[in-house]
Design a protein around this motif. Sequence first.
Motif, PDB file in Angstrom:
ATOM      1  N   PHE A 157      32.478  50.705  36.886  1.00 22.73           N
ATOM      2  CA  PHE A 157      31.448  49.868  36.673  1.00 22.73           C
ATOM      3  C   PHE A 157      30.424  49.670  37.916  1.00 22.73           C
ATOM      4  CE2 PHE A 157      34.526  48.912  33.498  1.00 22.73           C
ATOM      5  CZ  PHE A 157      33.755  48.485  32.325  1.00 22.73           C
ATOM      6  N   PHE A 184      36.293  41.406  41.483  1.00 24.13           N
ATOM      7  CA  PHE A 184      36.418  42.734  40.452  1.00 24.13           C
ATOM      8  C   PHE A 184      35.947  43.836  41.528  1.00 24.13           C
ATOM      9  CE2 PHE A 184      36.271  41.471  35.804  1.00 24.13           C
ATOM     10  CZ  PHE A 184      37.616  41.024  35.804  1.00 24.13           C
ATOM     11  N   PHE A 233      36.709  50.538  39.032  1.00 24.36           N
ATOM     12  CA  PHE A 233      36.818  50.568  37.704  1.00 24.36           C
ATOM     13  C   PHE A 233      35.876  51.239  36.951  1.00 24.36           C
ATOM     14  CE2 PHE A 233      39.413  46.343  38.443  1.00 24.36           C
ATOM     15  CZ  PHE A 233      40.454  47.055  38.985  1.00 24.36           C
ATOM     16  N   ASN A 292      31.097  29.083  38.690  1.00 24.45           N
ATOM     17  CA  ASN A 292      32.470  29.573  39.412  1.00 24.45           C
ATOM     18  C   ASN A 292      33.139  30.567  38.712  1.00 24.45           C
ATOM     19  OD1 ASN A 292      32.642  27.450  41.435  1.00 24.45           O
ATOM     20  ND2 ASN A 292      32.682  26.214  39.449  1.00 24.45           N
ATOM     21  N   LEU A 293      33.042  30.845  37.473  1.00 21.20           N
ATOM     22  CA  LEU A 293      33.670  31.882  36.889  1.00 21.20           C
ATOM     23  C   LEU A 293      32.959  33.352  37.474  1.00 21.20           C
ATOM     24  CD1 LEU A 293      36.233  33.028  35.084  1.00 21.20           C
ATOM     25  CD2 LEU A 293      34.559  32.937  33.234  1.00 21.20           C
ATOM     26  N   ARG A 326      38.022  26.788  40.893  1.00 18.52           N
ATOM     27  CA  ARG A 326      37.230  25.648  40.286  1.00 18.52           C
ATOM     28  C   ARG A 326      36.683  26.005  39.206  1.00 18.52           C
ATOM     29  NH1 ARG A 326      35.525  26.387  45.951  1.00 18.52           N
ATOM     30  NH2 ARG A 326      33.868  28.109  45.618  1.00 18.52           N
ATOM     31  N   ALA A 327      36.838  27.185  38.627  1.00 20.97           N
ATOM     32  CA  ALA A 327      36.171  27.545  37.407  1.00 20.97           C
ATOM     33  C   ALA A 327      37.101  26.882  36.394  1.00 20.97           C
ATOM     34  CB  ALA A 327      36.072  29.103  37.014  1.00 20.97           C
ATOM     35  N   LEU A 374      32.041  42.238  27.946  1.00 20.88           N
ATOM     36  CA  LEU A 374      33.280  41.402  28.343  1.00 20.88           C
ATOM     37  C   LEU A 374      32.708  39.915  28.316  1.00 20.88           C
ATOM     38  CD1 LEU A 374      36.129  41.409  29.567  1.00 20.88           C
ATOM     39  CD2 LEU A 374      35.056  41.714  31.904  1.00 20.88           C
ATOM     40  N   ARG A 404      31.007  33.839  39.886  1.00 30.55           N
ATOM     41  CA  ARG A 404      31.081  34.467  41.059  1.00 30.55           C
ATOM     42  C   ARG A 404      32.456  34.794  41.376  1.00 30.55           C
ATOM     43  NH1 ARG A 404      27.843  29.645  42.122  1.00 30.55           N
ATOM     44  NH2 ARG A 404      29.758  28.211  42.321  1.00 30.55           N
ATOM     45  N   ALA A 405      33.609  34.191  40.704  1.00 34.57           N
ATOM     46  CA  ALA A 405      35.062  34.736  40.867  1.00 34.57           C
ATOM     47  C   ALA A 405      35.046  36.075  40.494  1.00 34.57           C
ATOM     48  CB  ALA A 405      35.934  34.120  39.970  1.00 34.57           C
ATOM     49  N   LEU A 414      38.641  44.204  31.992  1.00 37.30           N
ATOM     50  CA  LEU A 414      37.475  45.319  32.442  1.00 37.30           C
ATOM     51  C   LEU A 414      38.020  46.706  32.263  1.00 37.30           C
ATOM     52  CD1 LEU A 414      34.597  45.108  33.418  1.00 37.30           C
ATOM     53  CD2 LEU A 414      35.710  45.583  35.769  1.00 37.30           C
ATOM     54  N   MET A 415      39.080  47.158  32.576  1.00 38.27           N
ATOM     55  CA  MET A 415      39.556  48.258  32.504  1.00 38.27           C
ATOM     56  C   MET A 415      39.760  48.834  31.126  1.00 38.27           C
ATOM     57  SD  MET A 415      42.602  49.110  35.307  1.00 38.27           S
ATOM     58  CE  MET A 415      42.993  47.668  36.135  1.00 38.27           C
ATOM     59  N   ASN A 426      36.772  30.496  43.890  1.00 36.53           N
ATOM     60  CA  ASN A 426      35.768  30.344  42.639  1.00 36.53           C
ATOM     61  C   ASN A 426      36.745  30.356  41.382  1.00 36.53           C
ATOM     62  OD1 ASN A 426      33.067  30.631  43.673  1.00 36.53           O
ATOM     63  ND2 ASN A 426      33.723  32.591  44.665  1.00 36.53           N
ATOM     64  N   LEU A 427      37.797  31.078  41.184  1.00 40.07           N
ATOM     65  CA  LEU A 427      38.350  31.252  39.927  1.00 40.07           C
ATOM     66  C   LEU A 427      39.207  29.803  39.965  1.00 40.07           C
ATOM     67  CD1 LEU A 427      39.583  32.422  37.474  1.00 40.07           C
ATOM     68  CD2 LEU A 427      41.236  33.406  38.775  1.00 40.07           C
ATOM     69  N   TYR A 480      32.935  38.280  42.983  1.00 44.67           N
ATOM     70  CA  TYR A 480      33.492  38.764  44.265  1.00 44.67           C
ATOM     71  C   TYR A 480      35.149  39.515  44.122  1.00 44.67           C
ATOM     72  CZ  TYR A 480      30.161  35.562  46.526  1.00 44.67           C
ATOM     73  OH  TYR A 480      29.292  34.825  46.985  1.00 44.67           O
ATOM     74  N   LEU A 502      37.925  47.648  28.635  1.00 43.02           N
ATOM     75  CA  LEU A 502      36.561  47.761  28.237  1.00 43.02           C
ATOM     76  C   LEU A 502      36.137  49.031  28.547  1.00 43.02           C
ATOM     77  CD1 LEU A 502      33.845  46.517  26.651  1.00 43.02           C
ATOM     78  CD2 LEU A 502      33.200  45.726  29.005  1.00 43.02           C
ATOM     79  N   PHE A 516      34.217  46.550  40.871  1.00 42.91           N
ATOM     80  CA  PHE A 516      33.447  47.392  39.888  1.00 42.91           C
ATOM     81  C   PHE A 516      33.543  48.747  40.239  1.00 42.91           C
ATOM     82  CE2 PHE A 516      31.594  42.907  39.393  1.00 42.91           C
ATOM     83  CZ  PHE A 516      31.968  42.911  38.177  1.00 42.91           C
TER      84      PHE A 516
END
Lengths: 217, 217
Positions: B111, B104, B109, B95-96, A98-99, B176, B98-99, A201-202, A95-96, B102, A204, B106
């Motif tokens: 979240f 992170f 961290f 894509n971003l 492709r982004a 974020l 979804r990246a 994220l951390m 995914n990353l 999948y 934040l 959460f």
Amino acid sequence: MSKTDRHIAMPVIRRLPRYYRCLCNMEQNGIEKISSRALAEAMNITASQVRQDLNCFGGFGQQGYGYIVSMLRGEIAKLLGMDSKKKTVLYGVGNLGRAIIYHFDFEKFGFELCGLFDTNPELVGTELGGLIISDDEELEKFTEDHTVDAAILCIPTTSAEEVVEKLYAAGVRCFLNFNHFDIKSRYPDCVVENVHLSESLMTLGYLMTDKSNSAEE
Amino acid sequence: MSKTDRHIAMPVIRRLPRYYRCLCNMEQNGIEKISSRALAEAMNITASQVRQDLNCFGGFGQQGYGYIVSMLRGEIAKLLGMDSKKKTVLYGVGNLGRAIIYHFDFEKFGFELCGLFDTNPELVGTELGGLIISDDEELEKFTEDHTVDAAILCIPTTSAEEVVEKLYAAGVRCFLNFNHFDIKSRYPDCVVENVHLSESLMTLGYLMTDKSNSAEE
DNA sequence: TAGATTGTTAATCGATTAACAATC
DNA sequence: TAGATTGTTAATCGATTAACAATC
């Protein structure tokens, strides 16, 4: 030793893309000239800083007048190497990956995406953004036919060590790295730009938790 | 005014995730105690800096002994708010998006991803990572039923202004942000962590172009 | 007690800001 | 010429590094 050869501080370099973006916006809005004061305001920094930053690379302005937006944008584009075509491969078409393939304007930024690699047999052979995804194993053959100036690593940390070893052996010395493998420690002669998304994220998380929240960047 | 309430410099905050990661690695390798010197070496900084950084938050070490890895890791985790569960929505399931969904962690961290939003009618109603993707329009209704502590914006800059306006109206103050809309300028009371991926590519472009390449970070 | 290593103060270094002479 | 604004030097501020007393 010309002015341009002097050591440029990292904070200055990291502001260049922001100057570039700001100037693009202004150009699109038909603004032809800009003062350090106005540019500073748009960037949320001081006019002094703008002038100091730009003077690291030589005088792009006219005393008593200001800076010509299109000219300044062009000079910064050159500094950022946007007038070149750095042959680039991307590793890890998840995914990353492709982004990045879809959203980065490689041409504009002075890069040319010329190879995609993945280990997933379901992806290998399929087409994406005009390129066929190659198997990891084909790298050596690929580098015989193509120059590779840079690699973008959208792979997990666990496979990074091995992939970087192969790329280094193939002569690649420049990396945009999204995992936590420390390329620079292992290969000090490389140019590496790391992006650690989880750290954002951390951070934040810290800012949201921090009681004395006086909110800065 | 306790030590913990003092103003913490941003560079220190941005090192916290790195300390955390380093300490996790050490813990996994069975290392139970660590000196500032050894930790500094692993992080490529100085021992002085490690001690200064950690002392911003209180003395986690023992004089003459060092730091207990698990304890220090735990303290930093707390600083980063990892012991909480910040309810988070993600906007833009491309894509971003979804990246991030999948990859992170959460939970780890601090979240909790509790809502996905997109405008694409083909995506709305489909399931991803255990959540049903909602339409943009459903946000207001969603915020009536759920607290939303933070939003992750994986949307293009063009739609960001509108989306942030809605989220702000719904009471969301922490972001974020992956696009170039400047949330902080418009809404100064927000906590914002920006990630500008294209700037990383441009910075790499500079470093690759830079003739006086003395390679630093 | 002696050795080690922190916590903390002082010194240094680097980056930002202010000031102003140069000049358009 | 007068007004504006850069380029550049000097002053300030903040972050990093060094030093050392405290103490385990």
